[in-house]
Scaffold this motif. Sequence first.
Motif, PDB file in Angstrom:
ATOM      1  N   THR A 254      69.818  -6.867  24.452  1.00  0.00           N
ATOM      2  CA  THR A 254      70.821  -6.324  25.641  1.00  0.00           C
ATOM      3  C   THR A 254      71.882  -7.227  25.768  1.00  0.00           C
ATOM      4  O   THR A 254      72.775  -6.703  26.277  1.00  0.00           O
ATOM      5  CB  THR A 254      69.624  -6.421  26.750  1.00  0.00           C
ATOM      6  OG1 THR A 254      68.722  -5.342  26.761  1.00  0.00           O
ATOM      7  CG2 THR A 254      70.586  -5.683  27.911  1.00  0.00           C
ATOM      8  N   VAL A 255      71.691  -8.637  25.567  1.00  0.00           N
ATOM      9  CA  VAL A 255      72.920  -9.356  25.785  1.00  0.00           C
ATOM     10  C   VAL A 255      73.870  -9.111  24.653  1.00  0.00           C
ATOM     11  O   VAL A 255      74.991  -8.916  25.080  1.00  0.00           O
ATOM     12  CB  VAL A 255      72.267 -10.936  25.379  1.00  0.00           C
ATOM     13  CG1 VAL A 255      73.625 -11.910  25.390  1.00  0.00           C
ATOM     14  CG2 VAL A 255      71.189 -11.462  26.322  1.00  0.00           C
ATOM     15  N   LEU A 256      73.611  -8.889  23.710  1.00  0.00           N
ATOM     16  CA  LEU A 256      74.608  -8.478  22.600  1.00  0.00           C
ATOM     17  C   LEU A 256      75.239  -6.887  22.917  1.00  0.00           C
ATOM     18  O   LEU A 256      76.367  -6.891  22.908  1.00  0.00           O
ATOM     19  CB  LEU A 256      73.885  -8.140  21.027  1.00  0.00           C
ATOM     20  CG  LEU A 256      73.358  -9.363  20.344  1.00  0.00           C
ATOM     21  CD1 LEU A 256      72.787  -8.982  19.080  1.00  0.00           C
ATOM     22  CD2 LEU A 256      74.378 -10.489  20.361  1.00  0.00           C
ATOM     23  N   GLU A 257      74.569  -6.123  23.685  1.00  0.00           N
ATOM     24  CA  GLU A 257      74.965  -4.687  24.137  1.00  0.00           C
ATOM     25  C   GLU A 257      76.129  -5.114  25.024  1.00  0.00           C
ATOM     26  O   GLU A 257      77.353  -4.392  25.425  1.00  0.00           O
ATOM     27  CB  GLU A 257      74.114  -3.906  24.537  1.00  0.00           C
ATOM     28  CG  GLU A 257      73.289  -3.377  23.582  1.00  0.00           C
ATOM     29  CD  GLU A 257      71.917  -2.758  24.044  1.00  0.00           C
ATOM     30  OE1 GLU A 257      71.881  -2.568  25.145  1.00  0.00           O
ATOM     31  OE2 GLU A 257      70.946  -2.055  23.181  1.00  0.00           O
ATOM     32  N   GLN A 258      75.831  -6.170  26.159  1.00  0.00           N
ATOM     33  CA  GLN A 258      76.522  -6.619  27.249  1.00  0.00           C
ATOM     34  C   GLN A 258      77.788  -7.179  26.455  1.00  0.00           C
ATOM     35  O   GLN A 258      78.947  -6.845  27.417  1.00  0.00           O
ATOM     36  CB  GLN A 258      75.885  -7.242  28.267  1.00  0.00           C
ATOM     37  CG  GLN A 258      74.897  -6.679  28.894  1.00  0.00           C
ATOM     38  CD  GLN A 258      75.250  -5.627  29.716  1.00  0.00           C
ATOM     39  OE1 GLN A 258      76.480  -5.536  30.406  1.00  0.00           O
ATOM     40  NE2 GLN A 258      74.623  -4.317  29.783  1.00  0.00           N
ATOM     41  N   LEU A 259      77.779  -8.087  25.602  1.00  0.00           N
ATOM     42  CA  LEU A 259      78.858  -8.738  25.206  1.00  0.00           C
ATOM     43  C   LEU A 259      79.913  -7.768  24.632  1.00  0.00           C
ATOM     44  O   LEU A 259      80.935  -8.120  24.497  1.00  0.00           O
ATOM     45  CB  LEU A 259      78.441  -9.801  24.172  1.00  0.00           C
ATOM     46  CG  LEU A 259      77.741 -10.987  24.704  1.00  0.00           C
ATOM     47  CD1 LEU A 259      77.292 -11.927  23.539  1.00  0.00           C
ATOM     48  CD2 LEU A 259      78.658 -11.816  25.526  1.00  0.00           C
ATOM     49  N   LEU A 280      74.182 -19.959  23.013  1.00  0.00           N
ATOM     50  CA  LEU A 280      75.194 -19.385  21.990  1.00  0.00           C
ATOM     51  C   LEU A 280      74.759 -19.575  20.553  1.00  0.00           C
ATOM     52  O   LEU A 280      75.475 -19.006  19.625  1.00  0.00           O
ATOM     53  CB  LEU A 280      76.515 -20.527  22.207  1.00  0.00           C
ATOM     54  CG  LEU A 280      77.014 -20.529  23.692  1.00  0.00           C
ATOM     55  CD1 LEU A 280      78.089 -21.589  23.760  1.00  0.00           C
ATOM     56  CD2 LEU A 280      77.284 -19.265  24.197  1.00  0.00           C
ATOM     57  N   VAL A 281      73.818 -20.303  20.253  1.00  0.00           N
ATOM     58  CA  VAL A 281      73.502 -20.550  19.060  1.00  0.00           C
ATOM     59  C   VAL A 281      72.732 -19.469  18.285  1.00  0.00           C
ATOM     60  O   VAL A 281      72.472 -19.631  16.767  1.00  0.00           O
ATOM     61  CB  VAL A 281      72.823 -21.968  18.594  1.00  0.00           C
ATOM     62  CG1 VAL A 281      73.176 -23.189  19.083  1.00  0.00           C
ATOM     63  CG2 VAL A 281      71.312 -21.819  19.521  1.00  0.00           C
ATOM     64  N   LEU A 282      72.413 -18.309  18.507  1.00  0.00           N
ATOM     65  CA  LEU A 282      71.798 -17.362  18.078  1.00  0.00           C
ATOM     66  C   LEU A 282      72.504 -16.556  17.302  1.00  0.00           C
ATOM     67  O   LEU A 282      73.749 -16.100  17.733  1.00  0.00           O
ATOM     68  CB  LEU A 282      70.842 -16.747  19.027  1.00  0.00           C
ATOM     69  CG  LEU A 282      70.138 -17.449  19.967  1.00  0.00           C
ATOM     70  CD1 LEU A 282      69.695 -16.612  21.154  1.00  0.00           C
ATOM     71  CD2 LEU A 282      68.894 -17.949  19.166  1.00  0.00           C
ATOM     72  N   ARG A 283      72.151 -15.890  16.175  1.00  0.00           N
ATOM     73  CA  ARG A 283      72.947 -15.099  15.306  1.00  0.00           C
ATOM     74  C   ARG A 283      73.037 -13.696  16.023  1.00  0.00           C
ATOM     75  O   ARG A 283      72.596 -13.321  16.889  1.00  0.00           O
ATOM     76  CB  ARG A 283      72.004 -14.700  13.945  1.00  0.00           C
ATOM     77  CG  ARG A 283      72.878 -13.880  12.837  1.00  0.00           C
ATOM     78  CD  ARG A 283      71.867 -13.343  12.007  1.00  0.00           C
ATOM     79  NE  ARG A 283      71.698 -14.380  11.119  1.00  0.00           N
ATOM     80  CZ  ARG A 283      71.158 -14.401   9.803  1.00  0.00           C
ATOM     81  NH1 ARG A 283      70.779 -13.144   9.434  1.00  0.00           N
ATOM     82  NH2 ARG A 283      70.698 -15.423   8.981  1.00  0.00           N
ATOM     83  N   GLY A 284      74.446 -13.438  15.838  1.00  0.00           N
ATOM     84  CA  GLY A 284      75.082 -12.310  16.454  1.00  0.00           C
ATOM     85  C   GLY A 284      75.778 -12.601  17.720  1.00  0.00           C
ATOM     86  O   GLY A 284      76.641 -11.820  18.006  1.00  0.00           O
ATOM     87  N   ILE A 285      75.482 -13.545  18.420  1.00  0.00           N
ATOM     88  CA  ILE A 285      76.363 -14.006  19.398  1.00  0.00           C
ATOM     89  C   ILE A 285      77.730 -14.530  19.160  1.00  0.00           C
ATOM     90  O   ILE A 285      78.570 -13.837  19.863  1.00  0.00           O
ATOM     91  CB  ILE A 285      75.574 -15.249  20.275  1.00  0.00           C
ATOM     92  CG1 ILE A 285      74.341 -15.049  20.758  1.00  0.00           C
ATOM     93  CG2 ILE A 285      76.592 -15.648  21.713  1.00  0.00           C
ATOM     94  CD1 ILE A 285      74.153 -13.667  21.799  1.00  0.00           C
ATOM     95  N   GLY A 286      77.850 -15.313  18.410  1.00  0.00           N
ATOM     96  CA  GLY A 286      79.528 -15.664  17.975  1.00  0.00           C
ATOM     97  C   GLY A 286      80.090 -14.412  17.258  1.00  0.00           C
ATOM     98  O   GLY A 286      81.191 -14.293  17.374  1.00  0.00           O
ATOM     99  N   GLU A 287      79.555 -13.708  16.405  1.00  0.00           N
ATOM    100  CA  GLU A 287      80.018 -12.705  15.759  1.00  0.00           C
ATOM    101  C   GLU A 287      80.636 -11.662  16.826  1.00  0.00           C
ATOM    102  O   GLU A 287      81.798 -11.133  16.757  1.00  0.00           O
ATOM    103  CB  GLU A 287      79.071 -11.823  14.946  1.00  0.00           C
ATOM    104  CG  GLU A 287      78.580 -12.541  13.616  1.00  0.00           C
ATOM    105  CD  GLU A 287      77.509 -13.565  13.848  1.00  0.00           C
ATOM    106  OE1 GLU A 287      76.806 -13.763  12.812  1.00  0.00           O
ATOM    107  OE2 GLU A 287      76.909 -13.856  15.048  1.00  0.00           O
TER     108      GLU A 287
END
Length: 416
Positions: A254-259, A280-287
Motif C-alpha cells: 500500500t505504501v508503494l501504491e501511494q508513492l 526508506l531502506v526497503l526494496r521498491g521504495i527508492g525505485e
Amino acid sequence: MWQLMICLYCPGGTAFNGVVEELKKVTTRVAHVLPVSDDGGSTAEIVRVLGGPAVGDIRSRCLRLSDESTSEALSVRTLLGHRLPLDPSEAKLEWYQIVEGEHTLWDGVSQPYRETIRAFLVYFHNEILRRSAEMFCFTNGSIGNFFFAGARIFFQSLDAAIFLFSRVSQIPAESLVLPVISTNDRLTLGCELWDGTIIRGQNEISHPSNGRKEVVNKDCNSCSALPSRIKRVFYMSSEGSNLLHEVFPEANRTVLEQLSKVDCIVYAMGSLFTSVCPSLVLRGIGETIASRSIPKVLLLNGSHDRETTGLPASGFVTAITDSLNRTYGDPDKSLKNLPKDYVNALLVPKGGQIPLDVKNLASQGIFHVVTVDSVRDAKTGVIFDSQSLIQALTSLISGRRLVEPDLLTENVESLY
C-alpha cells in the motif's frame, strides 16, 4: 480544503505531532508512512512479552489524527492517549481499574464504544496472563498501545488493528496511517557505524538506556555521542547481533501504491537514522520515489541529536540518498540514483543548528531552499513554527515547479 495528496515519511513521536494538528486544517488527504521498529518505552515491554511489531509510533499518529469535534470523541482520545503512573504498583492498580471499567476515564464514553475498546483491553490482559513466566511491567504504559496490541493479536493482522483503531478514534477516511512494513512479526533495527561497530535495537542507537528500565529521556542533549558516525541502518533477525543476521523484509504494498500516485513526498523532521531512514531502506521504495516528477521535500531538523552530530544539511540529503539507494547493503540490491532524484527542496527552520551548506546542496542538484519561521522548544531546541511550516509547504507544492536559480546566493529564499 486543500486537495493535493501528500505522502509523509515521518517519525511517530513528538517531532512532527504538532505539525500534524496544523496540517489537518489544510488537508486530510495524507498518507502517513511510519516505521514499526521502535523498541523503547511501553512498546518495548509489549514486544518483550507478546512479540510482534512495535505499534507506538502508529498509535501516536492515529491519536493525533483522531476526531475531537464532540465530547465523546475527546473522551475516547483522552482514554487511548492516557499513560499509567511511573510507580509500578500504582500503574498496576490503575490498569485494573481501567480494564475492569471502573476508572473515571470511561466517563463520557458511550456503551458501544466502551464495550468495543474494553473488549480488546481485556483480550490484551488475558494474553499477558497466559504468559505467566514473563512478568509484565505496566509502568508508564500507554492504554492506546495496549488496545492496539490486543487488536493486532486478536486479528493476527497489523493492518486490521490499524483499521479498527482508525474507526474507533474516527480518523478521516482519506487519512492513511501506513506501517512501512505490514507484518505480525517482531522487527529489529540494526546500525552500522563507520568504524565497523554494530548496534542492535533502535533505542540503543538513539537513546541508550544501559539496561535500565526507565522512561526514555529524548532531550536533544541527553545522550553521549556515538563512537563513530552512522554509516547505515538495516533490519536484522530478532536474535541477531552482526551483519550476518541482516534480513530483508518486504515493503508494504500500500505504501508503494501511494508513492506512485501522490502529489508530493515529504521527509519529516525527527530522528534521521532511526525514524526516517528505516522507512526508506526497503526494496521498491527508492525505485518508486526516483521515478516520480513531483516535489520531494526534506524538512530539516532544527537541532542535532546523537545520530547527526556534525552533519550539515547536505549530510542529511546524503543519508536519505544512501538509504533509498541501499548504497552500503547487498550490492545486488543497490541503486545508483542521484540525490536530486530523491530530494528537490528543503524547508529549514530559521536559526536552526544544522549548517546550511548551500554550495554542497547545489552540487547535489538541490537549489530550492526555503527558510521558515521557528520557535524554541525547551526539550528539543529550535523547531518549525507549525503554522508557518504548513504555509511554506502548501505554497511550495501548489506552485508545482522547482526552478533552479542562476546564482548560489538565491538558493536560500525566505517566505516570511
